[in-house]
Design an enzyme around this catalytic site. Structure first.
Site, short mmCIF file in Angstrom:
data_model
loop_
_atom_site.label_atom_id
_atom_site.label_comp_id
_atom_site.label_asym_id
_atom_site.label_seq_id
_atom_site.Cartn_x
_atom_site.Cartn_y
_atom_site.Cartn_z
N LYS A 152 -3.03 5.98 -4.03
CA LYS A 152 -4.15 6.87 -3.72
C LYS A 152 -3.95 8.24 -4.36
CE LYS A 152 -3.93 4.69 0.81
NZ LYS A 152 -2.49 4.38 0.74
N TYR A 161 2.65 9.96 -0.26
CA TYR A 161 3.80 9.43 0.45
C TYR A 161 5.12 9.73 -0.26
CZ TYR A 161 0.12 6.53 2.61
OH TYR A 161 -1.01 6.07 3.22
N HIS A 172 -7.93 9.54 -1.72
CA HIS A 172 -7.29 9.46 -0.40
C HIS A 172 -8.14 10.08 0.70
CE1 HIS A 172 -2.99 9.18 1.44
NE2 HIS A 172 -3.91 8.83 2.31
N ASP A 193 0.84 -1.20 0.00
CA ASP A 193 0.00 0.00 0.00
C ASP A 193 0.87 1.25 0.00
OD1 ASP A 193 -2.99 1.04 0.84
OD2 ASP A 193 -1.43 2.27 1.74
#
Length: 280
Positions: free
Chosen positions: A78, A53, A111, A48
């Site tokens: 996401k 990120y 997200h 994931d």
């Protein structure tokens, strides 16, 4: 798909997602490839990540260099908060696909709903178009409350395959999990260990002693028995291996009930009803 006895959850579009995965939130890009490699070496086949990120490229490198067949690994990313405009969703997805370098992504999520930023229904419709075009295998949402989901169900055609939400013993979200189940939306639990807060819990420590396991393993097993899809994060090979060793024991019903009683309705992350952050 089952590796090291890890079961899969079947989604509403007939895709199958391993119930245990590996999360890469807050893992710096320079450390991501090694961390994902450790998870894959521990038998985990569900990774994931997210545009937010900043480590999609390194996730893709670890998977490509692993020698494991691409079809055996389930990858989620996401949509970032600054690309909710329906006109740019396709380009945003294409950039994620390019950074990962793995072909069509298995699961792509909105997200955050950002209820005061644009209209997440229109963002979802743009994702529906990408799904129908075959540019993504499965679509879902993250951090959506029941009222957000009700709007999607009323105004769009594709039911989200998953809703990735904060769930742990201190914040169990049973009503939202039941809503998800009622509408055939799988629940993914982020922060399954409450960002480490549960590791010092005396009740969990007692149960861990009873079953001769760590507190983390007991907590993750509780999630598994509830049907949650989980992806604990770890940067060390030892912890990644420990997190995967939760399928050869069961918690008794009284033990599950003792963990259920720990619910404090305590959220560690932002509240989706009021979270509207968009990076500049």
């Amino acid at each position: 798909m089952a590796v090291n006895n890890i079961p899969s959850v079947h989604l509403n579009n007939d895709a199958a997602i391993p119930q245990l995965g590996f999360g890469t939130f807050q893992i710096p890009p320079a450390e991501t490839k090694a961390a994902v490699t450790s998870a894959l070496n521990a038998g985990i086949r569900h990774i994931d990540t997210a545009q937010m990120y900043g480590n999609e490229k390194e996730v893709g490198e670890a998977i490509r260099d692993s020698g494991i067949d691409r079809s055996d690994i389930f990858v989620t990313s996401k949509l970032n908060n600054d690309v909710h405009d329906p006109a740019v969703v396709a380009d945003a997805l294409a950039r994620t696909t390019e950074r990962l370098g793995l072909g069509p992504i298995d699961l792509f999520l909105i997200h955050w709903p950002l209820p005061e930023v644009g209209d997440f229904v229109e963002t979802w419709r743009a994702l529906e178009a990408e799904y129908r075009a075959g540019n993504v295998r499965t679509i879902g949402v993250s951090n959506f409350n029941a009222d957000h989901l009700e709007r999607l169900l009323a105004d769009t055609d594709v039911v989200p395959a998953v809703n990735q939400i904060e769930v742990h013993p201190y914040f169990q979200q049973d009503e939202l999990r039941e809503f998800n189940e009622r509408h055939e939306i799988a629940t993914e639990a982020w922060a399954p260990l409450a960002q480490g807060a549960v590791l010092d819990d005396p009740v969990l420590a007692e149960i861990a002693e009873e079953v001769n396991r760590s507190v983390a393993q007991v907590t993750l097993r509780w999630h598994i028995q509830r049907g949650d899809v989980i992806f604990p994060k770890s940067s060390t090979p030892e912890r990644a291996a420990e997190n995967s060793e939760i399928f050869d024991f069961d918690l008794s019903q009284p033990q599950v009930e003792r963990i259920d009683a720990l619910d404090k309705n305590h959220r560690f992350g932002p509240d989706p009803a009021t979270f509207n952050f968009v990076p500049e």
